[in-house]
Design a protein around this motif. Structure first.
Motif, PDB file in Angstrom:
ATOM      1  N   LEU A  95       0.827  -1.201   0.000  1.00 37.22           N
ATOM      2  CA  LEU A  95       0.000   0.000   0.000  1.00 37.22           C
ATOM      3  C   LEU A  95       0.868   1.261   0.000  1.00 37.22           C
ATOM      4  CD1 LEU A  95      -2.726  -1.069   2.585  1.00 37.22           C
ATOM      5  CD2 LEU A  95      -2.988  -0.904   0.102  1.00 37.22           C
ATOM      6  N   MET A  96       1.957   1.238   0.760  1.00 37.00           N
ATOM      7  CA  MET A  96       2.825   2.415   0.840  1.00 37.00           C
ATOM      8  C   MET A  96       3.420   2.761  -0.516  1.00 37.00           C
ATOM      9  SD  MET A  96       6.225   3.102   3.192  1.00 37.00           S
ATOM     10  CE  MET A  96       7.108   1.658   2.593  1.00 37.00           C
ATOM     11  N   TYR A  97       4.069   1.801  -1.157  1.00 35.70           N
ATOM     12  CA  TYR A  97       4.752   2.131  -2.405  1.00 35.70           C
ATOM     13  C   TYR A  97       3.775   2.413  -3.539  1.00 35.70           C
ATOM     14  CZ  TYR A  97       9.283   1.384  -0.366  1.00 35.70           C
ATOM     15  OH  TYR A  97      10.396   1.517   0.420  1.00 35.70           O
ATOM     16  N   LYS A  98       2.635   1.746  -3.536  1.00 34.97           N
ATOM     17  CA  LYS A  98       1.628   2.061  -4.550  1.00 34.97           C
ATOM     18  C   LYS A  98       1.073   3.465  -4.338  1.00 34.97           C
ATOM     19  CE  LYS A  98       0.176  -2.519  -6.032  1.00 34.97           C
ATOM     20  NZ  LYS A  98      -0.955  -3.447  -6.238  1.00 34.97           N
ATOM     21  N   ALA A  99       0.824   3.839  -3.077  1.00 35.75           N
ATOM     22  CA  ALA A  99       0.311   5.182  -2.790  1.00 35.75           C
ATOM     23  C   ALA A  99       1.329   6.250  -3.173  1.00 35.75           C
ATOM     24  CB  ALA A  99      -0.060   5.292  -1.319  1.00 35.75           C
ATOM     25  N   ILE A 100       2.592   6.013  -2.827  1.00 34.60           N
ATOM     26  CA  ILE A 100       3.636   6.986  -3.169  1.00 34.60           C
ATOM     27  C   ILE A 100       3.771   7.116  -4.683  1.00 34.60           C
ATOM     28  CG2 ILE A 100       6.130   7.376  -3.119  1.00 34.60           C
ATOM     29  CD1 ILE A 100       6.107   6.221  -0.261  1.00 34.60           C
ATOM     30  N   ALA A 101       3.790   5.992  -5.385  1.00 35.54           N
ATOM     31  CA  ALA A 101       3.924   6.033  -6.845  1.00 35.54           C
ATOM     32  C   ALA A 101       2.748   6.767  -7.485  1.00 35.54           C
ATOM     33  CB  ALA A 101       4.036   4.615  -7.393  1.00 35.54           C
ATOM     34  N   GLU A 102       1.545   6.547  -6.973  1.00 38.68           N
ATOM     35  CA  GLU A 102       0.372   7.235  -7.518  1.00 38.68           C
ATOM     36  C   GLU A 102       0.452   8.740  -7.267  1.00 38.68           C
ATOM     37  OE1 GLU A 102      -2.861   5.247  -5.646  1.00 38.68           O
ATOM     38  OE2 GLU A 102      -2.721   3.450  -6.916  1.00 38.68           O
ATOM     39  N   ARG A 103       0.903   9.124  -6.089  1.00 39.18           N
ATOM     40  CA  ARG A 103       1.015  10.550  -5.783  1.00 39.18           C
ATOM     41  C   ARG A 103       2.076  11.217  -6.649  1.00 39.18           C
ATOM     42  NH1 ARG A 103       1.366  11.496   0.572  1.00 39.18           N
ATOM     43  NH2 ARG A 103       1.254  13.659  -0.171  1.00 39.18           N
ATOM     44  N   ILE A 104       3.156  10.516  -6.912  1.00 35.65           N
ATOM     45  CA  ILE A 104       4.185  11.051  -7.802  1.00 35.65           C
ATOM     46  C   ILE A 104       3.625  11.205  -9.213  1.00 35.65           C
ATOM     47  CG2 ILE A 104       6.362  10.478  -8.944  1.00 35.65           C
ATOM     48  CD1 ILE A 104       7.291   9.293  -6.277  1.00 35.65           C
ATOM     49  N   ALA A 105       2.863  10.208  -9.663  1.00 35.79           N
ATOM     50  CA  ALA A 105       2.268  10.271 -10.998  1.00 35.79           C
ATOM     51  C   ALA A 105       1.329  11.472 -11.130  1.00 35.79           C
ATOM     52  CB  ALA A 105       1.508   8.980 -11.298  1.00 35.79           C
ATOM     53  N   ARG A 106       0.680  11.866 -10.021  1.00 32.93           N
ATOM     54  CA  ARG A 106      -0.225  13.027 -10.051  1.00 32.93           C
ATOM     55  C   ARG A 106       0.517  14.342  -9.828  1.00 32.93           C
ATOM     56  NH1 ARG A 106      -3.565   9.436  -6.847  1.00 32.93           N
ATOM     57  NH2 ARG A 106      -2.890  10.520  -4.947  1.00 32.93           N
ATOM     58  N   GLY A 107       1.817  14.268  -9.545  1.00 31.13           N
ATOM     59  CA  GLY A 107       2.605  15.476  -9.371  1.00 31.13           C
ATOM     60  C   GLY A 107       2.503  16.098  -8.001  1.00 31.13           C
ATOM     61  N   GLU A 108       2.100  15.322  -6.970  1.00 31.24           N
ATOM     62  CA  GLU A 108       1.970  15.861  -5.620  1.00 31.24           C
ATOM     63  C   GLU A 108       3.345  16.036  -4.973  1.00 31.24           C
ATOM     64  OE1 GLU A 108      -0.810  13.653  -3.290  1.00 31.24           O
ATOM     65  OE2 GLU A 108      -2.302  13.538  -4.897  1.00 31.24           O
ATOM     66  N   GLN A 109       3.402  16.887  -3.963  1.00 27.86           N
ATOM     67  CA  GLN A 109       4.682  17.260  -3.361  1.00 27.86           C
ATOM     68  C   GLN A 109       5.208  16.243  -2.345  1.00 27.86           C
ATOM     69  OE1 GLN A 109       6.890  19.974  -4.046  1.00 27.86           O
ATOM     70  NE2 GLN A 109       5.634  19.664  -5.856  1.00 27.86           N
ATOM     71  N   GLY A 110       4.352  15.540  -1.660  1.00 30.87           N
ATOM     72  CA  GLY A 110       4.841  14.550  -0.710  1.00 30.87           C
ATOM     73  C   GLY A 110       4.790  15.031   0.722  1.00 30.87           C
ATOM     74  N   ASP A 111       5.738  14.579   1.546  1.00 34.19           N
ATOM     75  CA  ASP A 111       5.742  14.861   2.974  1.00 34.19           C
ATOM     76  C   ASP A 111       6.015  16.342   3.259  1.00 34.19           C
ATOM     77  OD1 ASP A 111       5.474  12.146   3.147  1.00 34.19           O
ATOM     78  OD2 ASP A 111       7.532  11.775   3.833  1.00 34.19           O
ATOM     79  N   THR A 112       5.492  16.799   4.384  1.00 33.64           N
ATOM     80  CA  THR A 112       5.754  18.173   4.798  1.00 33.64           C
ATOM     81  C   THR A 112       7.118  18.280   5.462  1.00 33.64           C
ATOM     82  OG1 THR A 112       4.787  17.868   6.992  1.00 33.64           O
ATOM     83  CG2 THR A 112       3.290  18.513   5.191  1.00 33.64           C
ATOM     84  N   ALA A 113       7.661  19.478   5.448  1.00 37.63           N
ATOM     85  CA  ALA A 113       8.930  19.719   6.128  1.00 37.63           C
ATOM     86  C   ALA A 113       8.787  19.485   7.632  1.00 37.63           C
ATOM     87  CB  ALA A 113       9.410  21.133   5.838  1.00 37.63           C
ATOM     88  N   GLN A 114       7.604  19.791   8.185  1.00 41.02           N
ATOM     89  CA  GLN A 114       7.416  19.600   9.622  1.00 41.02           C
ATOM     90  C   GLN A 114       7.502  18.129  10.003  1.00 41.02           C
ATOM     91  OE1 GLN A 114       4.004  21.453  11.447  1.00 41.02           O
ATOM     92  NE2 GLN A 114       4.104  20.163  13.259  1.00 41.02           N
ATOM     93  N   SER A 115       6.871  17.247   9.217  1.00 41.03           N
ATOM     94  CA  SER A 115       6.931  15.819   9.542  1.00 41.03           C
ATOM     95  C   SER A 115       8.362  15.309   9.472  1.00 41.03           C
ATOM     96  CB  SER A 115       6.027  15.021   8.598  1.00 41.03           C
ATOM     97  OG  SER A 115       6.523  15.037   7.268  1.00 41.03           O
ATOM     98  N   LEU A 116       9.115  15.776   8.485  1.00 40.26           N
ATOM     99  CA  LEU A 116      10.513  15.381   8.353  1.00 40.26           C
ATOM    100  C   LEU A 116      11.333  15.904   9.531  1.00 40.26           C
ATOM    101  CD1 LEU A 116      13.025  14.359   6.862  1.00 40.26           C
ATOM    102  CD2 LEU A 116      12.954  16.421   5.458  1.00 40.26           C
ATOM    103  N   ARG A 117      11.129  17.165   9.893  1.00 42.88           N
ATOM    104  CA  ARG A 117      11.917  17.781  10.963  1.00 42.88           C
ATOM    105  C   ARG A 117      11.606  17.175  12.325  1.00 42.88           C
ATOM    106  NH1 ARG A 117      10.569  21.305  14.625  1.00 42.88           N
ATOM    107  NH2 ARG A 117       8.637  21.867  13.560  1.00 42.88           N
ATOM    108  N   VAL A 118      10.307  17.104  12.680  1.00 45.70           N
ATOM    109  CA  VAL A 118       9.934  16.650  14.020  1.00 45.70           C
ATOM    110  C   VAL A 118      10.338  15.197  14.228  1.00 45.70           C
ATOM    111  CG1 VAL A 118       7.998  16.192  15.573  1.00 45.70           C
ATOM    112  CG2 VAL A 118       8.059  18.315  14.253  1.00 45.70           C
ATOM    113  N   SER A 119      10.073  14.350  13.252  1.00 45.74           N
ATOM    114  CA  SER A 119      10.373  12.924  13.386  1.00 45.74           C
ATOM    115  C   SER A 119      11.877  12.681  13.474  1.00 45.74           C
ATOM    116  CB  SER A 119       9.777  12.152  12.212  1.00 45.74           C
ATOM    117  OG  SER A 119      10.090  10.780  12.296  1.00 45.74           O
ATOM    118  N   THR A 120      12.621  13.236  12.526  1.00 41.42           N
ATOM    119  CA  THR A 120      14.061  12.966  12.475  1.00 41.42           C
ATOM    120  C   THR A 120      14.794  13.623  13.633  1.00 41.42           C
ATOM    121  OG1 THR A 120      13.871  12.873  10.063  1.00 41.42           O
ATOM    122  CG2 THR A 120      16.079  12.978  10.972  1.00 41.42           C
TER     123      THR A 120
END
Length: 556
Positions: free
Chosen positions: A501-526
C-alpha cells in the motif's frame, strides 16, 4: 575511464563457487582509491556473520507462509537465492598492478604492489582498495608476472585471529566508517610485506585473464521491459541499493507508475550475474553527472540516504527514501534546506504511516489526528550477525535503524506535534527503554530488545490509549479495540500488505505530481530520533566506562 556502454564484450571475471566466469561489473573506484589488476590471490579467511543467511528449513517456510502468504514468501525465497554469491566473502592477500590511482598517489599506474583485501569474493580480476591495504612489492618477486592467468590459492592457512587488530580487518568495508590508527595501518603494511615474501604459489590454480576484460563500472540499459507508449506514461526512476528490501518491497509495487531505468548497487556480487536485459547497472554509490531521472528510490546504506535525497531534490526530482531519513544533524539540516528550495518532492518510507489499521484506530479512539493519542510498544528485533552493516559506525544504532518506525508512527498519529520532553535508558543486556511527551500531552513508551524468539522474525506489540478506549495491534496484523463496555472491533491483516500500500500510494502521488511529505513531519520525526540517539550514545558510553572503573578498583 570506465566504459559506460554495453557491447559484446564481457563483464569482469569473478570466481563463483568453482566457476571462473565473466559475471559482474567492476567495483566503483572513488577519488582516493586504487584499482589493481590482480596477478595472484590467496584466501586467508572466509568471513561469516556479514549477512542474514537463513537456513533451508521447511518449518521456517511454514511459519512464514502462515504469517505473510505464498506470494510474499516466494519473493523472499527468490531474493535470498539471488544472494548466494554475495554471501561468499573473504579476507585475502594478493599481488597485482595499479591500473587507476588518485591524483596524490603513493603508487604509480603500472607499479606492482601487494595488498590485503577484506570483504571481497574468493577471487576477482580487478580489485579496488584504499591506500592503507597496499604495500610496494619487492623486485625480487617475479614468479607471478605472467600475463595470461591469475595464480589462485583457495586457502593459504594464514588467518591472524590472535592479532588484536584483526577484528577491525574482518569488519571493514569501504562504506562502513571504520578508520585505522597509525599503528594499525603500520601493522597492516608489515603484514602485507610479510605475506608477499613468504607465500608459496607453486601449487596455485591458474585462472585465465587473457584477453583482459574492459573496466566497466556500469552497463547500459538494454531491451526495455515495456513498450514505448507504456514507458512514456511512467516517471523515469533510478534505484539506489539492490538489496533484499528493494527486491521484495519496492520494485514489485511501483512498476505501474515508475519505470526504473537504472539501478546503483555498490556490491557488484549483489547484481544478477551476466545480466542481458532490463535496467542499467552501476556500482557507483551516487548518480553520475549525466544522470537525468524524475524519481530517486533510495534504499542503500543508512548514511547515504540523506545525501542522495539532497541530490535528488537539487535536481528537481522526487526523493523516495527508506528509513532512516538522516543519521546526523548536519544531514537533517541539509535535507530541510534542499526541501525548502526544491521543485521536487520528498517521501519518507515509514510503512506504518500507510497501515490500513490507522484509520480504524483513529475512528475507534474517537479522536482527530490532532488530538493526543498515547502510544506504548514492545518491539523484538532479530539479533544482528556479528559483522552486519547495521553495526557500522556510519549506520549508528538500532534505535536509528529500526526503532525509528514506532517513534515516527506515534508522531504520525499525533499530527507531528512538537516534542515537550524525552528520556532514554539502556539495560545491561542492551534493551533500550525510551519515553516521549508531546506538547499536546500525548505520551510514548518503547522497549526495544533483541532478547527473545526469532521464530517469525521481528515481532511487536502496540497499545494506543485515549479516554476509555484501548487499541491493541500485534505484529501490524492483528487489531482489537475495546472500551469499558464492549469490544468495538476485531480485525486481521497480512502484515506485508502495508508495504504494498505504501509504495503504490507513493507512486500514484508522484504520478499526479503531488509534493509529498511536509517539512514539519521530516523535521519533528528525524530531530526526535537524533535526540534520542544522542542519549543512547551517552548511556552506552557510561556502560562501557563502568566495567573499566570496576577493573581499576580491582587492580588497586
Amino acid at each position: 575511464m570506465p566504459d559506460a556502454t554495453r557491447s559484446a564484450e564481457s563483464e569482469m571475471r569473478y570466481l563463483l563457487g568453482d566457476q571462473w566466469a565473466d559475471a559482474f561489473v567492476d567495483y566503483y573506484c572513488g577519488p582516493h582509491d586504487y584499482r589493481i589488476r590482480v596477478r595472484a590471490f590467496a584466501n586467508l579467511e572466509k568471513l561469516t556473520g556479514i549477512y542474514f543467511v537463513r537456513p533451508r528449513s521447511a518449518r521456517l517456510l511454514w511459519n512464514y507462509l502462515r504469517e505473510v502468504g505464498f506470494v510474499e514468501v516466494w519473493r523472499k525465497v527468490v531474493s535470498r537465492m539471488q544472494e548466494k554469491y554475495r554471501n561468499e566473502k573473504f579476507v585475502s592477500f594478493g599481488i597485482g598492478e595499479v591500473v587507476q590511482a588518485p591524483s596524490d598517489a603513493s603508487f604509480e599506474i603500472g607499479q606492482r604492489v601487494a595488498f590485503l583485501a577484506p570483504g571481497f569474493p574468493a577471487c576477482i580480476e580487478r580489485i579496488v582498495l584504499p591506500r592503507v591495504f597496499i604495500a610496494g612489492l619487492p623486485d625480487a618477486i617475479s614468479e607471478i608476472r605472467g600475463e595470461a592467468a591469475i595464480r589462485y590459492l583457495a586457502s593459504c592457512g594464514d588467518p591472524r585471529p590472535g592479532v588484536e587488530w584483526w577484528p577491525q580487518i574482518q569488519a571493514w568495508n569501504a562504506y562502513s566508517g571504520y578508520e585505522f590508527s597509525d599503528s594499525v595501518a603500520a601493522a597492516i603494511g608489515a603484514t602485507v610485506r610479510e605475506l608477499a615474501a613468504k607465500l608459496d604459489w607453486s601449487h596455485a590454480r591458474e585462472l585465465a585473464i587473457d584477453p583482459p576484460t574492459p573496466i566497466r563500472e556500469r552497463i547500459a540499459r538494454v531491451s526495455p521491459s515495456a513498450t514505448g507508449r507504456v514507458r512514456a506514461a511512467r516517471k523515469r526512476g533510478v534505484l539506489f541499493g539492490y538489496g533484499h528490501y528493494a527486491k521484495t518491497n519496492i520494485l514489485p509495487n511501483i512498476r505501474r507508475h515508475i519505470d526504473v531505468e537504472a539501478i546503483h548497487e555498490v556490491d557488484p556480487t549483489q547484481i544478477p550475474p551476466i545480466v542481458r536485459r532490463g535496467p542499467a547497472w552501476d556500482s557507483a554509490p551516487a548518480p553520475r553527472d549525466d544522470a537525468d531521472y524524475e524519481v530517486f528510490l533510495i534504499a542503500g546504506y543508512h548514511h547515504t540516504h540523506a545525501p542522495l535525497a539532497v541530490d535528488a531534490l537539487e535536481r528537481g526530482a522526487y526523493a523516495v527514501v527508506e528509513k532512516p531519513l538522516a543519521v546526523t544533524r548536519d544531514q537533517l539540516d541539509r535535507l530541510l534546506a534542499a526541501l525548502d528550495e526544491s521543485r521536487g518532492g520528498y517521501f519518507g518510507c515509514f510503512h506504518k504511516r500507510y497501515s490500513p489499521l490507522n484509520d480504524y484506530a483513529i475512528r475507534d479512539l474517537r479522536q482527530s489526528v490532532e488530538a493526543p493519542i498515547d502510544y506504548h510498544c514492545i518491539v523484538y528485533e532479530v539479533p544482528l550477525p556479528d559483522l552486519h552493516w547495521y553495526r557500522w559506525p556510519n549506520s549508528k544504532s538500532r534505535l536509528i535503524s529500526n526503532g525509528c518506525h514506532w517513534i515516527d508512527h506515534f508522531l504520525y498519529l499525533n499530527g507531528y506535534d512538537e516534542v515537550a520532553a524525552m528520556d532514554l535508558d539502556q539495560a545491561p543486556s542492551g534493551t533500550i527503554n525510551c519515553s516521549v511527551t508531546l506538547r499536546n500531552g500525548a505520551y510514548f513508551t518503547m522497549a526495544l530488545t533483541d532478547i527473545g524468539s526469532e521464530r517469525i522474525g521481528l515481532q511487536e506489540y502496540v497499545e494506543l490509549r485515549a479516554r476509555d478506549v484501548t487499541v491493541r495491534m500485534v505484529n501490524n496484523a492483528s487489531y482489537r479495540a475495546e472500551n469499558t463496555a464492549r469490544v468495538i472491533r476485531r480485525l486481521s491483516f497480512n502484515k506485508m500488505v502495508t508495504y504494498k500500500l505504501m509504495y503504490k500510494a507513493i507512486a500514484e502521488r508522484i504520478a499526479r505530481g503531488e509534493q509529498g511529505d511536509t517539512a514539519q513531519s521530516l523535521r519533528v520525526s528525524t530531530q526526535l530520533i537524533l535526540d534520542l540517539e544522542e542519549r543512547l550514545q551517552r548511556c552506552s558510553a557510561a556502560g562501557r566506562e563502568a566495567p573499566a572503573r570496576e577493573r581499576d578498583r580491582a587492580r588497586a
